[in-house]
Each structure stands twice: as structure tokens, then as C-alpha cells.
Design a protein around this motif. Structure first.
Motif, short mmCIF file in Angstrom:
data_model
loop_
_atom_site.label_atom_id
_atom_site.label_comp_id
_atom_site.label_asym_id
_atom_site.label_seq_id
_atom_site.Cartn_x
_atom_site.Cartn_y
_atom_site.Cartn_z
N ARG A 1 0.83 -1.20 0.00
CA ARG A 1 0.00 0.00 0.00
C ARG A 1 0.87 1.26 0.00
NH1 ARG A 1 -4.26 1.26 -2.19
NH2 ARG A 1 -2.91 2.95 -2.88
N CYS A 2 1.95 1.23 0.78
CA CYS A 2 2.89 2.36 0.79
C CYS A 2 3.46 2.60 -0.60
CB CYS A 2 4.03 2.10 1.78
SG CYS A 2 3.56 2.08 3.52
N ALA A 3 3.92 1.52 -1.24
CA ALA A 3 4.51 1.65 -2.57
C ALA A 3 3.49 2.14 -3.59
CB ALA A 3 5.11 0.32 -3.00
N ALA A 4 2.25 1.66 -3.48
CA ALA A 4 1.20 2.09 -4.41
C ALA A 4 0.91 3.57 -4.26
CB ALA A 4 -0.06 1.27 -4.17
N ASP A 5 1.10 4.10 -3.06
CA ASP A 5 0.89 5.53 -2.83
C ASP A 5 2.14 6.34 -3.16
OD1 ASP A 5 -1.77 5.61 -2.13
OD2 ASP A 5 -1.41 5.33 0.02
N GLY A 6 3.16 5.69 -3.70
CA GLY A 6 4.34 6.40 -4.18
C GLY A 6 5.50 6.47 -3.23
N MET A 7 5.44 5.79 -2.09
CA MET A 7 6.53 5.86 -1.13
C MET A 7 7.73 5.05 -1.63
SD MET A 7 6.62 4.88 2.95
CE MET A 7 6.16 6.52 3.53
N ARG A 8 8.89 5.62 -1.53
CA ARG A 8 10.14 4.93 -1.83
C ARG A 8 10.57 4.19 -0.57
NH1 ARG A 8 15.56 7.91 -4.26
NH2 ARG A 8 16.73 6.01 -4.79
#
Length: 326
Positions: free
Chosen positions: A138-145
Motif C-alpha cells: 500500500r505504501c509503494a502504491a501511494d508512491g513511497m520509496r
């Protein structure tokens, strides 16, 4: 190993706007792209025989309904930091957390909404080569590196040299500590206590689950000396009292409010959910027609309060509020 995100905007968005929150005297800052919170969050009384037969009224402070993307204490803690980042001209937030961190997910969502780039320093370099769990995905889907580090390196996360190394790697960023608990967050959480004081019948005791202690530090300060704040630690270690005092000292110059901790209700440690806790959470939701409570924090809080009530820890006539943080 990192998951990349789209390039951030060329400059921070327009300045934050302030508006009066309905139902209390706080000034609430809104940020471009970030939907405002529904303040004050509802205070819902429920009837539970396990409390009623001890003469205790149970209220739920429904901070889980505060914001669709940043529920509960995440909105209260992150919004002041988002404001500080944008006012300081920063385009990137960097923060810390474990593989199932609610704080990482909320920070990633905040970045998606506000246009800030986000970097999550994740405890456990053994995770780097594995498929992402639901939370990190979910973090990655929201753009978090995502930047995975060893557990030994993670323990150095507050050291200036460690942060300098991260800046060498990633460039400029606004650092938010693990769990979002810093001076700005503690002051933001003080509004929670003041909301409860504005209720028609303020609770005698307000309880909250604790990870890093920032919410309890602010809650107690907002409630003041006449209304007790009770923290239920969800981690082992017995360090939280010191952390809460340090946070209050940094934010307010010393200890504030009447607060204490109910230790021994962590169920084996952070994110541990043994069968009795799982059964309790399902039963509590079914009894009261509520969504199943979050197992990492809220279920442990409600389990602890139920046990304490049955042990006679609250005097007859006590109005007890449990903060449902999401």
C-alpha cells in the motif's frame, strides 16, 4: 532495495490555510490536496455488561472516523509535520517504521494527497528481496520509496550521523520520527484532550493505546490535571513512561496532566495477535455492531480496559473513554 516513486512537483504547493474546527476552539490547518478532518470526532456511548456491572460508563472516541486517509492520531500527528515541511520549503518527507507500520501507510497517503515525495526507512533488510506485504505494498502504491535497513542500523535512526548518511543518499528531506511522535505531533494531539473537555459530560478517564507515546503525551496535556489519561503500551520494554515525559518536556517544558500507564497488556509484543485477542476483537465488534477493531493497537486497548474494569480498577460511577485511533 528501493521502490521508486514518480518525480515530485517542482515546488511545494500553496501555503496552508487555517480554519476554525466545528465544536472546539482549535485552529485547524488544511493543506492543498488534503481533505479536512471531521472535527470533533464523535463520542459514542456503548453498553457493555462487563463495564456496566462495575458501574462504569464506556464511551468510544471515534477518531477512526476523523479522516478517510489519515485516521485518528495519524491525522493529529502528521498534519502539523506536513505544515512544517511545506512552510520550510521541503519537497520530501522521510520517516521510519516496521513492516506493518500504520504510520508508514499514513505518511505515504499524505504524500500522495499533498504532492510531497515520501521515503520510508523500513526496519529489516531481510525484507528487501521478498514480495511486499499488504502494508508495504500500500505504501509503494501511494508512491513511497522504501529503503530497507538492518535492525542494527535502524536502532541508529535518531543519530545525526545516520541521518546525514540518508541525506547523502536521498538529498534534502523533512524527517519525521518513528510513529510521527515529535514536538509538533504532541501539540497536535493536545487538541484531542481539549475536544473531550468540550463534551457535555467529559470523561473521568480517557485511555489510548501507545506505541511511541506521542498521542498520550498530547492527550494528557490537553485534558489537564483534573481528568486522567491512561496509556496502554502495545510494545514490551517498559520504556514508554520515559518517552512520554521526554516528549512533554520538549513540547511544553515539563510534565503535563495526570497520566499513567497500564503495563502488561501487549500480548507478547508489537503486532502479536494471539488467539484470545483475536477472539476478543471479533466478539467486541459483534456485540456492538462495530467494525472489527485494529488488532495492533485498538483491540489491545479494549482488551486491557475490559480486564481492568473486571478487576475493579475503575471506581463505580467512572465515565471511561477509549480513543479508537483507527
Amino acid at each position: 532495495m528501493c521502490a521508486s516513486r514518480p518525480s515530485p512537483p517542482s515546488r511545494p504547493g500553496p501555503p496552508a490555510r487555517s480554519c476554525a474546527a466545528p465544536g472546539n476552539n482549535e485552529t485547524v490547518t488544511t493543506l492543498p490536496g488534503l481533505p479536512p478532518a471531521a472535527l470533533p470526532s464523535p463520542l459514542q456511548e456503548i453498553h457493555d455488561d462487563r463495564f456496566a456491572r462495575r458501574g462504569v460508563r464506556l464511551l468510544l472516541k471515534r477518531d477512526d472516523l476523523l479522516h478517510p486517509d489519515l485516521p485518528g492520531n495519524k491525522w493529529r500527528k502528521l498534519t502539523p509535520n506536513l505544515r512544517a515541511a511545506t512552510e520550510g520549503g521541503h519537497r520530501t518527507l522521510l520517516t521510519f517504521g516496521g513492516a506493518w507500520s500504520n504510520h508508514l501507510r499514513a505518511t505515504a497517503a499524505a504524500g500522495r494527497l499533498t504532492g510531497l515525495a515520501t521515503i520510508g526507512v523500513v526496519r529489516g533488510d531481510e525484507l528487501a528481496g521478498r514480495p511486499l506485504n499488504e502494508s508495504l505494498a500500500r505504501c509503494a502504491a501511494d508512491g513511497m520509496r522504501l529503503h530497507f535497513v538492518s535492525r542494527a542500523a535502524y536502532r541508529r535512526r535518531t543519530e545525526p550521523g545516520f541521518l546525514a548518511g540518508l541525506r547523502d543518499r536521498f538529498g534534502d528531506f523533512f524527517a519525521v520520527p518513528e510513529g510521527g511522535s515529535n514536538t509538533a505531533a504532541v501539540r497536535g494531539c493536545a487538541a484531542l484532550g481539549r475536544e473531550l473537555l468540550d463534551a457535555p459530560h467529559p470523561p473521568d478517564v480517557t485511555a489510548v493505546a501507545c506505541g511511541t507515546g506521542g498521542t498520550l503525551a498530547g492527550l494528557a496535556a490537553g485534558l489537564g490535571p483534573r481528568h486522567r489519561a491512561l496509556g496502554v503500551p502495545v510494545l514490551r520494554g517498559g520504556f514508554l513512561g520515559r518517552s512520554v515525559l521526554e516528549l512533554q518536556t520538549a513540547a511544553f517544558g515539563g510534565r503535563r496532566g495526570d497520566w499513567s500507564l497500564a503495563e502488561g497488556h501487549h500480548h507478547g509484543g508489537f503486532a502479536r495477535v494471539p488467539a484470545p485477542l483475536e477472539a476478543f476483537a471479533e466478539d467486541f465488534a459483534a456485540r456492538h455492531g462495530l467494525p472489527a477493531p485494529d488488532r495492533v493497537y485498538v483491540a489491545k486497548l479494549l482488551f486491557a480496559l475490559t480486564a481492568l474494569a473486571q478487576q475493579g480498577a475503575f471506581t463505580e460511577g467512572t465515565v471511561l473513554a477509549a480513543v479508537i485511533t483507527g
